[in-house]
Write a protein that holds these residues in place. Structure first.
Motif, PDB file in Angstrom:
ATOM      1  N   ARG A  75      40.232  48.741  45.690  1.00 17.00           N
ATOM      2  CA  ARG A  75      40.774  50.025  46.137  1.00 17.00           C
ATOM      3  C   ARG A  75      42.031  49.821  46.966  1.00 17.00           C
ATOM      4  NH1 ARG A  75      37.484  54.609  46.410  1.00 17.00           N
ATOM      5  NH2 ARG A  75      38.842  55.367  48.050  1.00 17.00           N
ATOM      6  N   CYS A  76      42.141  48.646  47.521  1.00 18.67           N
ATOM      7  CA  CYS A  76      43.260  48.348  48.412  1.00 18.67           C
ATOM      8  C   CYS A  76      44.589  48.606  47.719  1.00 18.67           C
ATOM      9  CB  CYS A  76      43.163  46.883  48.830  1.00 18.67           C
ATOM     10  SG  CYS A  76      44.599  46.292  49.697  1.00 18.67           S
ATOM     11  N   VAL A  77      45.514  49.222  48.451  1.00 19.67           N
ATOM     12  CA  VAL A  77      46.845  49.461  47.889  1.00 19.67           C
ATOM     13  C   VAL A  77      47.884  48.592  48.594  1.00 19.67           C
ATOM     14  CG1 VAL A  77      46.344  51.790  47.128  1.00 19.67           C
ATOM     15  CG2 VAL A  77      47.224  51.412  49.438  1.00 19.67           C
ATOM     16  N   CYS A 127      42.204  51.083  57.934  1.00 20.10           N
ATOM     17  CA  CYS A 127      42.489  51.193  56.499  1.00 20.10           C
ATOM     18  C   CYS A 127      42.471  52.642  56.044  1.00 20.10           C
ATOM     19  CB  CYS A 127      41.456  50.397  55.695  1.00 20.10           C
ATOM     20  SG  CYS A 127      41.727  50.561  53.927  1.00 20.10           S
ATOM     21  N   PRO A 128      43.563  53.104  55.437  1.00 16.68           N
ATOM     22  CA  PRO A 128      43.620  54.501  55.000  1.00 16.68           C
ATOM     23  C   PRO A 128      42.872  54.734  53.685  1.00 16.68           C
ATOM     24  CG  PRO A 128      45.682  53.427  54.493  1.00 16.68           C
ATOM     25  CD  PRO A 128      44.843  52.406  55.189  1.00 16.68           C
ATOM     26  N   GLU A 129      42.435  53.679  53.041  1.00 14.12           N
ATOM     27  CA  GLU A 129      41.844  53.820  51.715  1.00 14.12           C
ATOM     28  C   GLU A 129      40.364  53.456  51.703  1.00 14.12           C
ATOM     29  OE1 GLU A 129      43.681  54.712  49.009  1.00 14.12           O
ATOM     30  OE2 GLU A 129      45.491  54.929  50.208  1.00 14.12           O
ATOM     31  N   ASP A 130      39.760  53.202  52.848  1.00 20.32           N
ATOM     32  CA  ASP A 130      38.387  52.713  52.890  1.00 20.32           C
ATOM     33  C   ASP A 130      38.242  51.516  51.964  1.00 20.32           C
ATOM     34  OD1 ASP A 130      35.751  52.412  53.453  1.00 20.32           O
ATOM     35  OD2 ASP A 130      35.051  54.003  52.137  1.00 20.32           O
TER      36      ASP A 130
HETATM   37  S1  SF4 Z   1      44.601  48.661  55.224  1.00 17.88           S
HETATM   38 FE1  SF4 Z   1      43.267  48.934  53.478  1.00 17.88          FE
HETATM   39  S2  SF4 Z   1      44.591  49.561  51.793  1.00 17.88           S
HETATM   40 FE2  SF4 Z   1      45.884  48.764  53.410  1.00 17.88          FE
HETATM   41  S3  SF4 Z   1      46.182  46.637  52.852  1.00 17.88           S
HETATM   42 FE3  SF4 Z   1      44.459  46.690  54.252  1.00 17.88          FE
HETATM   43  S4  SF4 Z   1      42.667  46.876  52.927  1.00 17.88           S
HETATM   44 FE4  SF4 Z   1      44.442  47.361  51.691  1.00 17.88          FE
END
Ligand code: SF4
Ligand code: SF4
Ligand code: SF4
Ligand code: SF4
Lengths: 174, 356, 548
Positions: A75-77, A127-130
């Motif tokens: 899910r990480c962007v 993290c904005p995307e969980d």
């Molecule tokens: S904060 Fe979340 S979306 Fe952003 S790089 Fe880290 S894991 Fe990925």
């Protein structure tokens, strides 16, 4: 005879009675256990780690994982919020183009150096995307080298072969 | 010829028992302390998955100690350094020679005294051997060529000498009462009764003597609360330079001395192999009589002796895992200003009572 | 000079100054998106609304010119203006995607900044966002467009109309269907296209080269001068030396133009903008000596000793005619001055030049880029490194080398092979006992050299360039030289010391002081005087030296 040379005989006897008391009480329970009795009582306060574990609080921060989309991709962007906030500077992300233009960005590499991590949980918080969580329940990640302490993206995604989070261990807090 | 075989057999039997008890004590040290402290204790060593409540840990210990580097300080006196642990073990073991562990056993026409050597000065012999044991420790400290080890050896020496005096003075009371130095005769004497039914055990004759002997004896074994010569993690002592099995031998000495002390306490104060009302031909109490096979009686007596020794071992471990360590000045004050006068008082009163 | 009052502060400005610019001079911010001082006024974004006394309606700060006695209240003092601006911002954000995590602009985005300052924070929108046709797509070789993020300020359109006059970009459709795109399927391809990325206030136009390389808040910046041509555009080097895993450990992430009214204003060309990889790639990192075919790394001390020995022997046995030096207009004034001082003044060597035959394919464009692709040609000339006047002596030096008449040839940062071809230079290298190449990057000439020395590149240097118009400009080091590289002047000092000459300078400024005192063209110039915007040497003085 100075006072501090006195031998506190009374206290010695009391102490012996106390430890002997514990000995007999615990022995009784241990022996009863041998015959399958009084199983709900415990003859000790120790946990037989690793076979027997203390229940975790659901809020306990354990080893990280990266959450996945339905197709198994992270899910990480690669926004690098976690990398930025990390007070230990132990997250190393390399970003790249995602084949789907509506997602745009994805991590090509996502390494966390657990040997440096202080388990503050800021990365999860920010993290904005969980996309990153510390809920795996994995506490054993000792390794024989510093290199092995670095979690790569595959390990973080907990794909097949990797340990699944053991939810059963996480008893709900009353 | 048969005499020699029998004696050798007795020696083998005693050594077998002592070493087995030593093994059990090594295990018990861990397990008993654990149970006292609401823990479980070492239980991980296993043989093919069989853990047996940690019974294999002493084996693991032994393997570890044998495999460890046998370190020798460069400036050590090589011969003395090597000899010291052997001296310590030797002198603690030979004490058992005069301990009677049963009455007599008649087997195939031979009457066997269940005691390796019935010296008529048995008591003195034990004390002599205990005193010689000190050399093991002092020499270990000296031969290591290490100031801390040397000081530890000196502490061991002064501590043991101080408490031997009390010990000696204490048992004199028993000697006066029993009129003998032979341990066997002392045990025999404890087979009598007050008013025909209260066993005439040393502890009833000399309750104060028993306490003093117990305390002095613990001090002799150099274990907590008297572990000032060498205190595991905090006090650097005489065997600081020792490693591997040589260190192991010092550790063994501690446990053998514990067993020896238990055996002495049993012999002197708790009737030795005596079981109240059990005599060579069976059970007597008042008018009650129960004939028992003499061989079985001997067996019961030996078992009783073993059980008593074991109970004392348990008590000594209980004390070792309960009390905190004395300070060195407290140790000396206790020995010289408290125990010695008391033991002398005890001696005087005993003498007075016997005279009157 | 109309006198106006903004937020209770008075200021006199020239006629024709708008309110945003006047407020800026007072240090008062009037938020705006579409207004850009380098472009015409569009009045499209409505963010710059201010309240003006005696005017019933709010006025835009960009299109309202200061007139005598105007009393203006900006949003800091006017609730009415503030409410209006907040409304405008809310409107702008209605269809704006939640892209910040993946948007390269995040951290230097006008929307983010103003939202934090003036945003309403709680969205009142119930309708779905209008999604634009395209997600990120390339507009041209350097620029990426994301239509959803565009706030239709039209800066990019005006830039291509007014500055480059290439008209590639336009706004299509109307209302909330409007979108930015290239006209008639063309591609945004001109040598100034990178500038639209700079002026786009949001992440609609981003740099393809910088895309996903580094978050902007990781960057540090340092003022420098572009070494790409003799204009010497003022630039900022954006670099990252703290997080070494970013972009494969490359230090410089991008170059940005730095405003200088007299040189490049707000702009720079793409050729210069995207030339930065040479700062980190293919660098010469250690001194090395060529043994047979391969180069063997060596110690600095040994390299200097070897050079000094060869020079000494050559001078003693064959005289100054046996040494040739090819300097480079890529070097700073300080470096060049030391070259002249050491080789010409002290050692008496005549064969010293820095000029190459002009590259006919390189042309001036009619904006910033100049045919002379070296930043310091005029500087080298003014320092006096053109001993034979207009005649370029480089070919003669190389001829002498090829003819076996040189014992030592010392080449500074000049790729001779690129100019003369492989064969002649290889032939020449075979006829010179010692050919030294001192430069920043490996090239075919360094491969042929017998001794290769690593020099610091411009981003690692403190020093000055003199641009074609005679403006002396200061470049500052962004970071320390890579590996064992050293600034040229330090190498020269070490060499001079090994030759027994006491060259000692505390730093570049000390060298420049000596230069200013000894070279009439630089008389009176100091680092402090150069400042961040340069020091123009008067035209007459430049001309007198050029013709002399
Ligand atoms: S904060 Fe979340 S979306 Fe952003 S790089 Fe880290 S894991 Fe990925
Ligand atoms: S838990 Fe804290 S230290 Fe560990 S990776 Fe996350 S932010 Fe960094
Ligand atoms: S343009 Fe600005 S507000 Fe929009 S997504 Fe990018 S950073 Fe965020
Ligand atoms: S792309 Fe950028 S500069 Fe062009 S109109 Fe949109 S927001 Fe303005």
């Amino acid at each position: 005879m100075r006072r501090n040379h006195q031998i506190p005989l009374g206290a010695i006897v009391k102490g012996l009675a106390l430890t002997a008391g514990h000995f007999f009480r615990n022995m009784r329970i241990h022996v009863a256990h041998l015959f399958g009795r009084r199983l709900q009582e415990k003859g000790m306060v120790t946990f037989q780690y690793p076979e027997e574990r203390r229940p975790f609080s659901p809020r306990l921060r354990t080893r990280h994982r990266l959450t996945m989309r339905a197709d198994g991709s992270p899910r990480c962007v690669a926004c690098m919020m976690c990398e930025t906030i990390c007070p230990a500077n132990c997250i190393y992300i390399t970003a790249g183009e995602h084949p789907d233009p509506h997602i745009e960005k994805q991590p090509l590499k996502f390494d966390i150096d657990l040997g440096v991590c202080v388990f503050c949980g800021f990365c999860v918080e920010v993290c904005p995307e969980d996309a990153i969580r510390m809920d795996t329940g994995i506490l054993e990640f000792a390794a024989y080298s510093r290199q092995e302490m670095i979690l790569t993206m595959d390990k973080l995604l907990m794909k097949e072969g990797a340990q699944e989070p053991d939810r059963a261990l996480m008893k709900e807090n009353a | 010829m048969t005499e020699i075989v029998i004696t050798m057999g007795k020696i083998a039997f005693v050594l077998f028992c002592v070493f087995n008890l030593l093994y059990v004590l090594l295990w018990l040290e861990r397990k008993q302390s654990a149970v006292m402290q609401d823990r479980i204790g070492a239980n991980r060593a296993d043989i093919f998955g069989l853990r047996a409540w940690g019974l294999f840990h002493p084996i693991a210990d032994a393997i570890k100690m044998i495999c460890k580097e046998d370190f020798m300080p460069a400036a050590a006196d090589k011969f003395v350094y090597t000899a010291a642990p052997f001296l310590a073990v030797f002198f603690s073991l030979v004490g058992f020679a005069v301990i009677p562990f049963g009455d007599t056993l008649t087997l195939g026409g031979h009457t066997i005294h269940l005691q390796i050597a019935d010296l008529n000065v048995g008591l003195l012999y034990v004390f002599a051997m205990l005193s010689l044991g000190v050399y093991g420790f002092i020499l270990a400290g000296w031969a290591s060529n290490n100031n801390f080890a040397f000081l530890g050896g000196m502490r061991a020496g002064s501590q043991m000498i101080s408490y031997e005096i009390t010990m000696g003075a204490t048992v004199m009371g028993l000697v006066i009462l029993f009129q003998t130095l032979s341990l066997n005769q002392m045990v025999q004497a404890q087979g009598e009764y007050f008013f025909g039914f209260i066993p005439k055990w040393g502890v009833l004759l000399q309750p104060l003597g028993f306490l003093l002997f117990l305390i002095a004896g613990i001090a002799e074994t150099k274990r907590i609360p008297f572990d000032l010569p060498e205190g595991e993690s905090e006090i650097i002592g005489y065997f600081v330079e020792y490693s591997g099995m040589k260190f192991g031998m010092f550790m063994m000495t501690d446990f053998i001395e514990t067993i020896l002390l238990s055996a002495m306490l049993t012999t002197l104060f708790f009737g030795g192999w005596q079981i109240p009302y059990l005599h060579a031909d069976g059970f007597h109490l008042g008018g009650l009589r129960l004939a028992i096979n003499p061989v079985l009686v001997s067996f019961l007596q030996v078992a009783a002796f073993g059980l008593k020794v074991f109970c004392f071992c348990w008590l000594l471990l209980l004390i070792r895992w309960t009390l905190p360590r004395f300070r060195y000045d407290q140790l000396m004050a206790l020995g010289w200003k408290f125990m010695l006068p008391l033991s002398l008082l005890n001696l005087a009163i005993t003498g007075l009572v016997v005279l009157l | 000079m109309p006198k106006i009052t903004i937020d209770d502060k008075e200021i006199s400005v020239e006629g024709g100054t708008n309110i945003i610019a006047a407020a800026q001079r007072l240090g008062i911010e009037v938020p705006h998106y579409c207004y850009h001082p380098g472009l015409s006024v569009a009045g499209a974004c409505r963010m710059c609304l201010v309240e003006i006394e005696k005017m019933p309606k709010l006025q835009t700060g960009c299109s309202t010119l200061a007139t005598e006695g105007m009393v203006i209240k900006t949003i800091a003092h006017s609730a009415k203006a503030k409410a209006a601006v907040q409304g405008v911002l809310e409107l702008t954000l209605i269809n704006h995607p939640l892209d910040c995590p993946v948007c390269d602009q995040a951290g230097e985005c006008g929307l983010q900044d103003y939202y934090m300052k003036y945003g309403l924070y709680n969205s009142r929108m119930r309708d779905a966002k209008v999604k634009k046709e395209k997600k990120a797509s390339a507009l041209g070789p350097h620029v990426m467009l994301d239509q959803e993020r565009c706030i239709l300020c039209s800066r990019c359109v005006r830039f291509t109309h007014e500055i480059t006059k290439t008209n590639e970009i336009g706004i299509f459709n109307r209302g909330d269907h409007s979108y930015i795109d290239v006209v008639n399927g063309r591609s945004l391809e001109n040598n100034y296209s990178g500038n639209v990325v700079d002026i786009c206030p949001v992440g609609a136009l981003t740099d393809r080269d910088f895309r996903f390389q580094c978050r902007v808040w990781y960057l540090q910046e340092s003022d420098s001068i572009c070494p790409g041509c003799s204009t010497g555009c003022n630039i900022k080097i954006h670099f990252n030396v703290r997080r070494r895993h970013i972009a494969g450990g490359r230090r410089v992430q991008r170059l940005k133009p730095r405003f200088n009214e007299a040189v490049n204003q707000w702009w720079m060309c793409d050729e210069g903008r995207y030339a930065y990889p040479s700062i980190d790639e293919n660098r010469i990192t250690t001194p090395s000596a060529r043994l047979a075919a391969a180069h063997q790394r060596m110690d600095w001390r040994d390299a200097i000793d070897q050079m000094a020995l060869a020079l000494r022997e050559a001078l003693a046995a064959y005289g100054p005619e046996s040494v040739g030096v090819i300097a480079s207009p890529q070097l700073t004034n300080e470096d060049l001055y030391l070259i002249k001082k050491l080789f010409v003044d002290v050692l008496g060597i005549a064969a010293v030049d820095y000029r190459m035959p002009p590259n006919r394919s390189a042309k001036n464009d009619d904006f910033l880029l100049r045919a002379d692709r070296n930043p310091n040609t005029l500087g080298a000339h003014l320092i006096g490194l053109s001993p034979f006047g207009k005649e370029i002596s480089t070919p003669r030096i190389l001829e002498a080398a090829a003819g076996g008449r040189l014992q030592v040839l010392y080449v500074f940062s000049t790729d001779l092979v690129a100019v003369y071809g492989e064969a002649p230079i290889a032939n020449m290298a075979a006829h010179v006992p010692l050919m030294i190449y001192q430069g920043t990057n490996h090239n075919r000439t360094s491969t042929l050299a017998h001794l290769v020395l690593p020099a610091a590149i411009y981003a690692e240097k403190n020093g000055t360039f003199t641009n074609y118009a005679g403006r002396v400009q200061h470049l500052k080091p962004a970071f320390a030289p890579l590996a064992e590289a050293m600034p040229d002047w330090k190498i020269l000092c070490k060499l001079a010391q090994a030759l027994g000459h006491d060259f000692r300078y505390a730093d570049e400024e000390a060298i420049f002081e000596e230069l200013a005192n000894s070279q009439p063209a630089f008389a009176g110039i100091t680092y402090a005087g150069i400042g961040s915007h340069g020091w123009p040497i008067e035209k007459e003085r430049v001309l007198s030296f050029v013709t002399a």
